[in-house]
Design a protein around this motif. Structure first.
Motif, PDB file in Angstrom:
ATOM      1  N   ALA A 106      58.240  21.972 -37.922  1.00  0.00           N
ATOM      2  CA  ALA A 106      58.243  20.512 -38.050  1.00  0.00           C
ATOM      3  C   ALA A 106      58.342  20.104 -39.517  1.00  0.00           C
ATOM      4  CB  ALA A 106      56.976  19.931 -37.419  1.00  0.00           C
ATOM      5  N   ALA A 115      53.414  13.131 -37.642  1.00  0.00           N
ATOM      6  CA  ALA A 115      54.135  14.003 -36.713  1.00  0.00           C
ATOM      7  C   ALA A 115      53.690  15.454 -36.872  1.00  0.00           C
ATOM      8  CB  ALA A 115      55.639  13.880 -36.942  1.00  0.00           C
ATOM      9  N   GLU A 154      50.437  15.943 -35.079  1.00  0.00           N
ATOM     10  CA  GLU A 154      50.561  15.977 -33.616  1.00  0.00           C
ATOM     11  C   GLU A 154      51.227  17.252 -33.122  1.00  0.00           C
ATOM     12  OE1 GLU A 154      52.490  12.267 -32.761  1.00  0.00           O
ATOM     13  OE2 GLU A 154      50.762  11.091 -33.472  1.00  0.00           O
ATOM     14  N   VAL A 155      52.250  17.702 -33.822  1.00  0.00           N
ATOM     15  CA  VAL A 155      52.926  18.950 -33.425  1.00  0.00           C
ATOM     16  C   VAL A 155      51.980  20.133 -33.572  1.00  0.00           C
ATOM     17  CG1 VAL A 155      54.745  20.576 -34.067  1.00  0.00           C
ATOM     18  CG2 VAL A 155      55.260  18.144 -33.911  1.00  0.00           C
ATOM     19  N   ALA A 175      49.426  20.066 -30.806  1.00  0.00           N
ATOM     20  CA  ALA A 175      50.041  20.488 -29.538  1.00  0.00           C
ATOM     21  C   ALA A 175      50.203  22.003 -29.484  1.00  0.00           C
ATOM     22  CB  ALA A 175      51.395  19.795 -29.365  1.00  0.00           C
ATOM     23  N   GLN A 235      50.826  11.956 -27.258  1.00  0.00           N
ATOM     24  CA  GLN A 235      52.022  12.796 -27.369  1.00  0.00           C
ATOM     25  C   GLN A 235      51.675  14.285 -27.256  1.00  0.00           C
ATOM     26  OE1 GLN A 235      51.111  10.334 -29.336  1.00  0.00           O
ATOM     27  NE2 GLN A 235      52.835   9.237 -30.247  1.00  0.00           N
ATOM     28  N   VAL A 236      50.451  14.629 -27.628  1.00  0.00           N
ATOM     29  CA  VAL A 236      50.014  16.030 -27.545  1.00  0.00           C
ATOM     30  C   VAL A 236      49.945  16.469 -26.089  1.00  0.00           C
ATOM     31  CG1 VAL A 236      48.134  17.638 -28.022  1.00  0.00           C
ATOM     32  CG2 VAL A 236      48.777  15.931 -29.743  1.00  0.00           C
ATOM     33  N   ALA A 257      53.390  17.184 -24.732  1.00  0.00           N
ATOM     34  CA  ALA A 257      53.948  18.461 -25.184  1.00  0.00           C
ATOM     35  C   ALA A 257      53.292  19.628 -24.459  1.00  0.00           C
ATOM     36  CB  ALA A 257      53.776  18.610 -26.693  1.00  0.00           C
ATOM     37  N   HIS A 304      55.710  22.308 -22.231  1.00  0.00           N
ATOM     38  CA  HIS A 304      56.164  23.407 -23.090  1.00  0.00           C
ATOM     39  C   HIS A 304      56.846  24.538 -22.326  1.00  0.00           C
ATOM     40  CE1 HIS A 304      52.133  25.110 -22.086  1.00  0.00           C
ATOM     41  NE2 HIS A 304      52.653  26.283 -22.382  1.00  0.00           N
ATOM     42  N   TYR A 341      58.646  17.003 -29.966  1.00  0.00           N
ATOM     43  CA  TYR A 341      57.435  17.805 -30.109  1.00  0.00           C
ATOM     44  C   TYR A 341      57.394  18.930 -29.076  1.00  0.00           C
ATOM     45  CZ  TYR A 341      55.579  13.834 -32.858  1.00  0.00           C
ATOM     46  OH  TYR A 341      55.375  12.850 -33.776  1.00  0.00           O
ATOM     47  N   THR A 342      57.732  18.566 -27.842  1.00  0.00           N
ATOM     48  CA  THR A 342      57.709  19.556 -26.745  1.00  0.00           C
ATOM     49  C   THR A 342      58.666  20.703 -27.032  1.00  0.00           C
ATOM     50  OG1 THR A 342      57.194  17.800 -25.160  1.00  0.00           O
ATOM     51  CG2 THR A 342      58.039  19.867 -24.263  1.00  0.00           C
TER      52      THR A 342
END
Length: 457
Positions: free
Chosen positions: A228, A237, A240-241, A244, A294-295, A298, A302, A323-324
Motif C-alpha cells: 500500500a 489507507a 486500514e490496509v 486488515a 473497510q477492514v 477486506a 480476502h 484493500y481486499t
C-alpha cells in the motif's frame, strides 16, 4: 538507548537464571548470589543507556530484551523462557536505579513454587521493589517529541505478534476485544513504513511453524502495508490496509481446532467449515470497537478472488475494493513461501512466478505487477549465491542498485559459516562491483535461519 547485542542479552538471561536457582540456597550477601546480581545490574544499566527503562520477556517462546531476540537459545535461556511462561509472564520492565536487592527480590519471586503473574506484583510491592514491574508500558515509543526515535523493527514485529495472539485468545475465551491495542501496533508499523517503505519487509519472511496463524497474520499485515505504501496510499489507507492484514484470519478462532491444526489437506467437509473463517472474521471485526468498517469488508473478501470465483459464494457480487485485493496478494505470497506438512516452501523468486500465473484470475494482475516491482528480482529474505561463491541474504530490495549495504554474506567462498556476517553493497561503484547474484539458494539446504539474521538486522 545503547546498542544491544545478542551476547549481552544471552549473558543477562543466564545471570537471571542462575540467580533464580541460587536465591533459595544462599542469602543476598553470599558471593554466589551477590556477584551475579551485581553483574546483571551492570548489564541492564549499560543496555538502558540514557533511557530510564528496559523491557524484556518472552514472545512466541523467544526471549527478548528490547528489539533483540534470542532465536537460538542455550539451555539456560531455554530454562528461563520456560519459567517465565509457566508463571504467565510475557514481559517485564526494569527501571533505572535497579539494585541487586531489587533483582534478588524479583528472582526470589520467580523461584517461589506457587508464584504467578497474578501474585508477583503484590509481592514486589510488599518488598518495596519499585524498579521492576511486570508488563510493558510504551514498548517502542520514546518520550515527548522523541516518539519514533526508538521504533525498532524487531520490537514492532514482536509487539504485532503479541497483539494478534492476545486478540485471538480473547475471542477464543468468548470476549470481543477493543481494537485499541491493534491500533497502537498499527500506528507504529505505519510510522516506520512511511519513513522507509521497506523497513519491515524482511521481517515478513520470518516463519513460525508452531504458531502459524499468528506469524502468518503479522506477515500478511507487513506485506499488505508495504504494498500500500509502494502504491502511494495515504496514512489513513495504510492504517486500514495494515489492520486488515493483521486481522484477516481472525475468524479462524471460530473454526474447530482439529480442522485448523490438521497436518494434511482438508476433506471436502472440513474445507467447507474452514471457508467460514472469512464470514466469522468479518463479523468479529464489525463488533470490535474503533476498527474502520473497510477492514471488515477486506476480511470478508480476502478469499473472494479477483475473478469472483472464490468464497464466500453469496458475497461474489459485493464490490470489494482495493484493500481486499491488496490483502489477497499479500496472503497469497506468504502462504506459498511457507513450509506446510503437505507443501514445501517456495523460494521468493519462484513465488513471484506462481503469482504471475494467478494474475487475472485469483489475483489482481496490476497489483501483482506492482508487488513484483516492489520486491525486486531477488526479494528481501532471499538467500542467494554470489559469483564469488559466497552465500548471502538479501536485506534490501533491488540489491544491485543500492549503494547502502544490501546483502549479508553468511557463508564464505569455501563453504565456511562466517562467525561475523558481513553487510555489503552489490551496487557498481567506480566501474567495479563487489559481486553479482548468480542464483537463489534454498535456506533449508544450507541450514540457515532466516529469522536469526533478519531479526538481528
Amino acid at each position: 538507548m545503547s546498542e544491544i547485542n545478542k551476547q549481552d542479552v544471552q549473558r543477562a538471561a543466564m545471570l537471571l537464571t542462575a540467580s533464580i536457582k541460587s536465591v533459595l540456597l544462599y542469602p543476598l550477601a553470599h558471593p554466589a548470589v551477590r556477584q551475579p546480581l551485581q553483574e546483571l545490574v551492570g548489564l541492564l544499566t549499560g543496555m538502558m543507556g540514557e533511557k530510564h527503562e528496559l523491557h524484556f520477556g518472552v514472545v512466541e517462546g523467544t526471549f527478548f530484551i528490547e528489539g533483540c531476540l534470542l532465536v537460538a537459545p542455550n539451555a539456560a535461556v531455554t530454562e528461563l523462557v520456560e519459567r517465565l511462561t509457566q508463571k504467565g509472564i510475557d514481559a517485564c520492565t526494569v527501571f533505572s536505579g535497579v539494585t541487586p536487592d531489587d533483582l534478588f527480590g524479583f528472582a526470589a519471586a520467580l523461584a517461589a513454587r506457587n508464584s504467578s503473574a497474578d501474585t508477583i506484583p503484590a509481592e514486589l510491592e510488599g518488598k518495596g521493589i519499585v524498579n521492576i514491574r511486570l508488563g510493558i508500558e510504551d514498548v517502542v515509543a520514546g518520550e515527548g517529541g522523541e516518539k519514533g526515535e526508538a521504533l525498532v523493527p524487531a520490537a514492532i514485529y514482536r509487539d504485532a505478534l503479541k497483539a494478534v495472539r492476545d486478540t485471538m485468545r480473547e475471542i477464543d475465551n468468548g470476549r470481543i476485544p477493543s481494537g485499541d491495542w491493534i491500533n497502537g501496533v498499527v500506528e507504529n508499523m505505519v510510522q516506520v513504513t512511511m519513513e522507509e517503505p521497506t523497513t519491515l519487509l524482511g521481517l515478513a519472511m520470518i516463519k513460525d511453524y508452531d504458531n502459524y496463524t499468528f506469524s502468518h497474520s503479522v506477515n500478511v499485515g507487513i506485506l499488505a502495508l508495504t504494498l500500500a505504501a509502494f502504491l502511494g496510499l495515504d496514512k489513513d489507507a495504510l492504517h486500514e490496509v495494515n489492520t486488515a492484514g493483521l486481522l484477516h484470519d481472525i475468524g479462524k478462532t471460530r473454526i474447530d481446532k482439529t480442522i485448523l491444526n490438521s497436518p494434511g489437506r482438508l476433506s471436502d467437509d472440513e474445507f467447507k467449515q474452514m471457508k467460514r473463517h472469512t464470514e466469522e472474521g468479518a463479523e468479529i471485526v464489525r463488533q470490535m470497537k474503533n476498527i474502520p468498517p473497510q477492514v471488515a469488508q477486506a476480511v470478508l473478501g480476502h478469499h473472494i478472488k479477483h475473478d469472483r470465483t472464490g468464497y464466500p459464494e453469496w458475497a461474489r457480487e459485493i464490490p470489494f475494493g482495493l484493500y481486499t485485493e491488496i490483502v489477497s496478494v499479500a496472503d497469497c505470497y506468504d502462504a506459498i513461501t511457507t513450509l506446510r506438512t503437505y507443501q514445501r516452501p517456495t523460494l521468493p523468486k519462484e513465488a513471484m512466478e506462481i503469482m504471475r500465473r494467478l494474475s487475472g484470475t485469483s489475483l489482481n494482475g496490476e497489483l501483482v505487477q506492482q508487488f513484483e516491482a516492489m520486491m525486486g528480482e531477488y526479494p528481501v529474505g532471499s538467500l542467494v549465491r554470489l559469483d564469488t561463491n559466497e552465500i548471502a541474504l538479501v536485506m534490501k530490495p533491488h540489491p544491485m542498485e543500492s549503494v547502502e549495504p544490501a546483502v549479508k554474506v553468511l557463508i564464505g567462498a569455501h563453504g565456511e559459516t562466517l562467525e561475523t556476517p558481513r553487510l555489503v553493497s552489490l551496487a557498481e561503484e567506480n566501474g567495479r562491483r563487489y559481486a553479482s547474484i548468480v542464483a537463489p539458494v534454498d535456506p533449508l539446504l544450507k541450514n540457515v535461519s532466516l529469522a536469526h539474521h533478519l531479526l538481528a538486522a
